[in-house]
Write a protein that holds these residues in place. Structure first.
Motif, short mmCIF file in Angstrom:
data_model
loop_
_atom_site.label_atom_id
_atom_site.label_comp_id
_atom_site.label_asym_id
_atom_site.label_seq_id
_atom_site.Cartn_x
_atom_site.Cartn_y
_atom_site.Cartn_z
N ILE A 50 -36.00 59.90 26.41
CA ILE A 50 -35.01 58.92 25.95
C ILE A 50 -35.01 57.74 26.91
N HIS A 51 -35.09 56.53 26.36
CA HIS A 51 -35.28 55.34 27.18
C HIS A 51 -34.02 54.48 27.23
N GLY A 52 -32.94 55.01 27.74
CA GLY A 52 -31.78 54.17 27.92
C GLY A 52 -31.06 53.88 26.61
N ILE A 53 -30.10 54.71 26.28
CA ILE A 53 -29.38 54.52 25.01
C ILE A 53 -27.93 54.17 25.29
N ASP A 54 -27.41 53.17 24.59
CA ASP A 54 -26.00 52.81 24.64
C ASP A 54 -25.42 53.09 23.26
#
Lengths: 282, 459
Positions: free
Chosen positions: A50-54
């Protein structure tokens, strides 16, 4: 490194859209935020999943996560009640807040968290115990019932809310594994409800069920929305369209787009979302 | 020619036939370019080899089964009439003397002339029998080889024929294993029945005294053969062993399956399994030299009288021996419990140990019970530790600090030394053995049924 930055950049650009959408939605839903995720990254060993989720989840709404296999939607879901802790090589960074409390705070008790954020799994996994014991398991662990009669009440009300009571009330002492697949899954939902969580995470709850059992579960989700916040991962886009208020599209470990369900399916902002929901890939 | 030479010759023939078959099949394939060969050259080679060797081998086996009897009958006919008219046992003794003479082993007392003549006749018969067998085998091998050699053709299904032979060999091997078991049981049953012609079964199964007087001690009556003191000793030691092994083994299994990192598990598990590989006699003197005195001293400090060789000593050491049976099997079974069940429990907010106690262990319980029963049947049948460490006192007692004896130890006692195998003192060993066999068989069957039932649960 530069690649990493680039990805962060794309996510942020996508987020600008999201924030606008969320603002409009928050205004209409007028519900407080239940879960806030900021810059969540998940690594399996050296692999970044997962590459940085907001992402924000509002109270009493149903959010669906869709996306092709391996896009990280289940992994992200499992971050929300720290089920990824059970995998040795898994590492989570970033911030996830439940009611303004960081759930990855070392002082937080993961047992408490999982009582607050329940989970329903892909395959129905009733314990090899009686139906009654399956439901009573969680309340007993957390001391929710002092007396036997209290426990009986919890079992009955949980089964009722899961729409299973009438089918099993005469055989509460029979093994839960003897039920049909759809009944087993509703038993698992009842089991989760029994510890009175605030959020219920569902990881493809219908993927092992036939269409009739699926539609029963979908109706159930609609009812549960009154009392719980629900996050559901699904492979089935029709299902996402039917049950959810908002839908998030994941691809290759990135959150591509999130928006009101009818809007996302009729008028996707991103090319990749459009390609996916029109069946170009996935 | 001796049988060994004949078998070596057969193997040589087999190798040659294989080559011949391969070469021939290749040639046939080039002659018939239109029709594809059914099988590969190796199969044709193997087919020719089997045709050449198998019939000859059967002849060898049958000949060896029948020839001695035929030769004996012929020799017997050649004997003087007054010898032949003796009773069967005397004739048999005479024939044995002649056979020993013929084999150049020599005999007791001077050989009579007619005996020497008969021995010479026997030697001659054996020699010609060997020649006939060799000739017959050579002929049959040649016939088989030629027959199958010229049968090689594209439509010939050599592959299937070889396959059938492979299957037959496997069936024969498993039949031998099963027949051996049946044979052992039957021989025990017949000897046991003989024993019960001396001693009433009720006296044996329900008798509370074990005192088999050996005839060599000059005793006139047969003594008493009560099984109960032995059985109680066996059970007491087995129970002590399980009391030691179940908690330890189960904890080890839980740690290895649930807590230990994979690397540690992969190292520790084989190390623990080494415990099962230590010869039991080594455990026996470990018990005798180390554990027994230690327990005895410990008893003294606690104000208990513990004998150095006692049920407790034997039980504790045996418990250590069977730990790997329980830990290894339980570990496998616990690992087989689906991860989904653990996730379900953890997802409800259970801690790891709650999950193990309330979900994993109950789910694995049938399998663990199976593992325990297998360990128990091992403990019941164990001999060497008990021989050395249990004190060998066949008394009916409930005190684990006393010396006891077990079924296995008694079998050893009854069968060692100078024995008359027709006396109840020796025959009782078979009755004891059969009893033990039935008990462990029952335990094994129960264990297998439980384990199998458990397997179905997750499939």
């Amino acid at each position: 490194m530069s690649n990493d930055k680039l990805q962060t950049a794309t996510v942020t650009s996508a987020d600008i859209n999201d924030i606008k959408l969320q603002e409009s939605l928050a205004a209409t839903a007028a519900q407080p935020v239940k879960i806030t995720a900021r810059d969540v990254k998940v690594f399996y060993g050296d692999n970044q999943a997962i590459h940085g989720i907001d992402l924000d989840v509002y109270q009493n709404e149903v959010v669906a996560f869709i996306g092709p296999s391996g896009c990280g939607k289940s992994t992200f879901l499992r971050c929300l009640n720290r089920m990824n802790d059970t995998i040795d090589i898994c590492r989570v960074t970033g911030e996830i807040k439940l009611d303004d409390r960081n759930i990855y705070d070392p002082t937080l008790d993961v047992v408490q968290l999982r009582a607050q954020v329940g989970m329903v799994f892909q395959k129905p996994n009733p314990f090899p115990k009686s139906i009654y014991e399956n439901i009573a398991y969680g309340p007993k662990l957390h001391g929710l019932a002092e007396k036997k009669s209290d426990l009986d009440d919890i079992v009955e009300s949980s089964l009722r809310r899961a729409g299973l009571w009438n089918e099993v009330k005469d055989r509460l002492n029979q093994p839960g594994t003897g039920l049909s697949g759809g009944q087993q899954q509703r038993l698992c939902i009842a089991r989760t409800i029994a510890v009175s969580p605030e959020v219920i995470l569902m990881d493809e709850p219908c993927s092992a069920l036939d269409p009739i059992a699926t539609s029963i579960i979908e109706e159930l989700i609609d009812e549960l929305k009154q009392n719980f916040t629900i996050v559901i991962v699904t492979h089935n886009m029709q299902q996402a369209a039917r049950v959810s208020d908002r839908t998030a599209f994941f691809h290759l470990g990135n959150l591509i787009e999130i928006g009101a369900t009818n809007e996302l399916f009729t008028n996707p902002k991103q090319k990749r979302t459009e390609d996916y929901i029109t069946g170009r890939y996935g | 020619m001796s049988n060994l030479t004949l078998i070596v010759c057969l193997l040589v023939v087999m190798a040659m036939a294989y080559q011949l078959g391969m070469v021939r099949s290749r040639k046939v394939a080039t002659i018939n370019p239109v029709q594809r060969m059914h099988s590969r050259p190796q199969h044709y080679g193997m087919m020719v080899a089997l045709w050449a060797v198998l019939p000859a081998f059967f002849i060898l086996v049958i000949w060896n089964l029948l020839a001695p009897d035929v030769i004996a009958a012929l020799v017997q006919q050649s004997l003087p009439p007054e010898i032949q008219s003796q009773d069967a046992q005397a004739v048999a003794v005479t024939l044995r003397r002649i056979a020993n003479l013929a084999a150049n082993f020599g005999i007791v007392a001077e050989a009579a002339d007619w005996e020497l003549a008969a021995a010479a006749y026997m030697q001659q018969l054996q020699h010609s029998s060997g020649l006939m067998l060799t000739a017959l085998m050579a002929a049959i091998a040649a016939a088989g080889l030629t027959f199958s050699y010229f049968k090689i053709a594209p439509q010939r299904r050599a592959r299937h024929q070889v396959e059938r032979v492979v299957k037959a060999v496997l069936v024969i091997c498993s039949t031998i294993a099963i027949l051996t078991t049946i044979g052992i049981v039957l021989s025990m049953v017949t000897e046991t029945l003989k024993f019960f012609s001396f001693i009433k079964p009720t006296d044996f199964f329900f008798g509370t005294t074990w005192n088999p007087r050996f005839s060599t001690t000059g005793a006139t009556d047969q003594g008493s053969f009560g099984l109960l003191p032995l059985l109680s000793g066996t059970m007491m030691i087995a129970v002590i062993a399980l009391l030691v092994a179940i908690p330890l083994g189960l904890m080890v299994a839980i740690y290895l399956a649930e807590y230990a990192p994979a690397k540690l598990r992969n190292t520790v598990k084989p190390v623990i399994e080494v415990l099962a590989g230590i010869p039991t006699i080594v455990y026996g003197f470990f018990a005798l030299v180390t554990v027994g005195p230690f327990l005895s001293d410990l008893g003294q400090t606690l104000g208990l009288t513990i004998r150095a060789t006692s049920a407790l000593t034997a039980g504790v050491v045996m418990g250590i021996m069977i730990i790997p049976f329980i830990s290894s099997l339980s570990d496998d079974i616990i690992t087989q419990v689906p991860k989904a069940l653990r996730d379900g429990s953890l997802g409800l907010g259970a801690t790891k140990s709650e999950t193990i106690r309330k979900v994993v262990l109950p789910a694995a319980l049938p399998g663990i019970v199976g593992a325990v029963l297998l360990a128990a049947s091992r403990a019941i049948g164990e001999t060497m530790i008990v021989v050395l460490a249990a004190g060998n006192a066949p008394a009916l007692t409930a005190n684990p600090f006393e010396a006891v004896s077990t079924v296995t130890v008694t079998i050893v006692n009854q069968l060692t030394g100078d024995n008359d195998f027709a006396s109840p003192q020796s025959l009782v060993a078979f009755a004891l053995g059969l009893t033990l066999f039935v008990i462990t068989l029952l335990l094994n069957i129960i264990a297998l049924v439980i384990v199998r039932k458990y397997r179905e649960q997750y499939e």
